[in-house]
Design a protein around this motif. Structure first.
Motif, PDB file in Angstrom:
ATOM      1  N   UNK A  77       0.914  -1.352   0.056  1.00  0.00           N
ATOM      2  CA  UNK A  77      -0.283   0.083   0.237  1.00  0.00           C
ATOM      3  C   UNK A  77       1.263   1.181  -0.125  1.00  0.00           C
ATOM      4  N   UNK A  78       1.377   1.078   0.596  1.00  0.00           N
ATOM      5  CA  UNK A  78       2.519   2.601   0.785  1.00  0.00           C
ATOM      6  C   UNK A  78       3.249   2.581  -0.464  1.00  0.00           C
ATOM      7  N   UNK A  79       4.185   1.543  -1.294  1.00  0.00           N
ATOM      8  CA  UNK A  79       4.362   1.481  -2.383  1.00  0.00           C
ATOM      9  C   UNK A  79       3.424   2.159  -2.937  1.00  0.00           C
ATOM     10  N   UNK A 113      -0.651  13.171   3.486  1.00  0.00           N
ATOM     11  CA  UNK A 113      -0.402  11.793   3.455  1.00  0.00           C
ATOM     12  C   UNK A 113       1.202  10.804   4.508  1.00  0.00           C
ATOM     13  N   UNK A 114       1.897  11.743   4.701  1.00  0.00           N
ATOM     14  CA  UNK A 114       3.051  11.119   5.586  1.00  0.00           C
ATOM     15  C   UNK A 114       2.815  11.325   6.752  1.00  0.00           C
ATOM     16  N   UNK A 115       1.562  11.731   7.398  1.00  0.00           N
ATOM     17  CA  UNK A 115       1.608  11.282   8.967  1.00  0.00           C
ATOM     18  C   UNK A 115       0.214  10.578   8.707  1.00  0.00           C
ATOM     19  N   UNK A 116      -0.376   9.909   7.574  1.00  0.00           N
ATOM     20  CA  UNK A 116      -1.172   8.238   7.557  1.00  0.00           C
ATOM     21  C   UNK A 116      -0.296   7.305   7.407  1.00  0.00           C
ATOM     22  N   UNK A 117       0.864   7.517   6.627  1.00  0.00           N
ATOM     23  CA  UNK A 117       1.758   6.265   6.532  1.00  0.00           C
ATOM     24  C   UNK A 117       2.950   6.289   7.707  1.00  0.00           C
ATOM     25  N   UNK A 285      12.148   7.206   0.377  1.00  0.00           N
ATOM     26  CA  UNK A 285      10.966   6.855   0.692  1.00  0.00           C
ATOM     27  C   UNK A 285      10.910   5.753   1.800  1.00  0.00           C
ATOM     28  N   UNK A 286      10.580   4.632   1.116  1.00  0.00           N
ATOM     29  CA  UNK A 286      10.229   3.552   2.086  1.00  0.00           C
ATOM     30  C   UNK A 286      11.527   2.803   3.052  1.00  0.00           C
ATOM     31  N   UNK A 311       8.622   5.660   5.564  1.00  0.00           N
ATOM     32  CA  UNK A 311       7.133   5.720   4.742  1.00  0.00           C
ATOM     33  C   UNK A 311       7.175   3.916   4.261  1.00  0.00           C
ATOM     34  N   UNK A 312       6.096   3.197   5.761  1.00  0.00           N
ATOM     35  CA  UNK A 312       5.348   2.012   4.822  1.00  0.00           C
ATOM     36  C   UNK A 312       6.457   1.267   5.893  1.00  0.00           C
TER      37      UNK A 312
END
Length: 397
Positions: A77-79, A113-117, A285-286, A311-312
């Motif tokens: 999902x993160x990707x 979105x950064x908060x959510x991830x 990012x990940x 991020x994930x």
């Protein structure tokens, strides 16, 4: 039998004997080469009626067997979401209120979105808006009705609207709180902005580009899958090929928090893609730590088990990644799954079990993930056996 295979098999056989799961599969790679693929047990220990299946009559787990990945889904999902960021469709730091009307009030206006991830949005762990309507639906069914094979909710958009109405329980950036509700909010965001269904977005931006579509998918044929829970509370019966997570199920079997099924080889391929780190998404990012940025300096490991977060993936969750895991990335799943990868040591591990079969209240696999990781590092010469004997603090197991 190699030292690696012998060590891993001993750990799996012990938990199998104790009833931690009916079946399991492990895949390990070192420096890009798959060095172990191992399966034990059977796909189910009870049948569709909940009756015990004799081990000799069970269907053995094979390399093609699919497991419910549960929250390991979050990595795919993160990707997917980051691919949409890279394409300019979404923005990591723009408040999602710019796209979602439900977030245009109060502190929700600050959520990004950064908060959510990174689980720092302030949303609660779960969204329960579906639960009471489902129980009411079950109460109205006639006695002896067959198990619910599909969600009884026809209006997915109404369910997502209820999800998006969920109030924050703390301010954005104040705390780390692991949140399935947050990840499913990212799904609603992506569907709203693109107009495309989530499963199509995941296939288009993650599964096909990474070569995973032959091994990982939303749902799976029952005969190809291990069983998870024999559900009595929500009238679903034996779950096999249907997602275990109730939220993903009521949303049609697809969610950003759960929903994917896969083989150990497929999950190992995802781990290896992250380890190789090609491109901005997988390479930066990940991988890059985020909690110091999101929560403030000094709070990088301000999580229940003392891990950081990118991020994930989680970073350095020792109770799953073992004593060598401080700089390892990965994730666990409620059904008994996990994936981890280590760029420094060149090791990736995929562990799949059905520890919730036939009940989520069974013997479980506590400590297995970390012990498996330790065994892999020692057997492959990437860690010293004596160092592995020093116990971790109890709170990290």
């Amino acid at each position: 039998m190699s030292d690696l295979e012998g060590s891993v098999r001993a750990l799996l056989d012990e938990r199998l004997t104790l009833g931690g799961f009916s079946g399991a599969a492990v895949a390990v790679s070192v420096d890009g080469d798959t060095v172990l693929e191992l399966e034990v047990g059977v796909k189910a220990s009870v049948d569709v009626n909940g009756d015990r299946v004799e081990t000799d009559a069970g269907e053995p787990v094979t390399r093609d067997t699919r497991f419910d990945l549960a929250s390991v889904t979050k990595l795919a999902s993160a990707h997917t979401l980051l691919a949409l960021v890279q394409a300019g469709v979404l923005d990591l730091d723009e408040p999602i209120a710019a796209k979602l009307r439900a977030y245009q009030n109060g502190a929700k206006k600050q959520v990004t979105l950064r908060h959510l991830l990174t689980h720092t949005s302030g949303l609660p762990a779960s969204w329960h808006g579906w639960e009471m309507p489902l129980l009411e639906h079950l109460a109205a069914r006639t006695a002896g009705a067959p198990p619910l094979a599909e969600t009884p909710f026809e209006d997915r958009e109404a369910l997502l609207a209820d999800l998006l109405a969920t109030e924050l329980v703390s301010g954005p950036g104040e705390h780390f709180r692991y949140s399935d509700a947050g990840y499913n909010t990212t799904m609603a965001l992506a569907e709203t902005v693109t107009g495309e269904p989530w499963e199509q977005l995941v296939a288009e931006h993650t599964l096909r580009p990474l070569g995973l579509d032959a091994d990982i998918s939303f749902g799976a044929p029952a005969e190809a899958s291990v069983a998870t829970e024999y559900d009595t509370r929500f009238g679903r019966g034996l779950l096999r090929g249907a997602v275990h997570d109730e939220t993903a199920w009521v949303l049609g079997g697809r969610g950003a928090s759960a929903g994917l099924f896969g083989t150990a080889a497929g999950l190992l391929k995802l781990a290896e893609a992250l380890r190789a780190g090609t491109g901005e998404i997988l390479g930066d990012w990940m991988w890059a730590p985020q909690l110091g940025r999101m929560l403030g300096p000094g709070r990088e490991r301000d999580t229940p088990s003392g891990y950081d977060h990118s991020l994930g993936p989680r970073i350095g969750q020792l109770n799953m990644m073992g004593r060598s895991g401080w700089n390892v990335r990965g994730h666990t799943g409620f059904t008994g799954t996990s994936m981890q990868t280590d760029r420094d040591a060149g090791i990736s591990i995929a562990l799949l079990t059905n520890r919730v079969h036939p009940s989520r209240h069974g013997a479980g696999i506590s400590g297995l993930r970390g012990m498996l990781a330790d065994a892999v590092y020692v057997a492959t010469g990437r860690a010293d056996a004596e160092a592995m004997k020093h116990p971790l603090p109890p709170e990290l197991w």
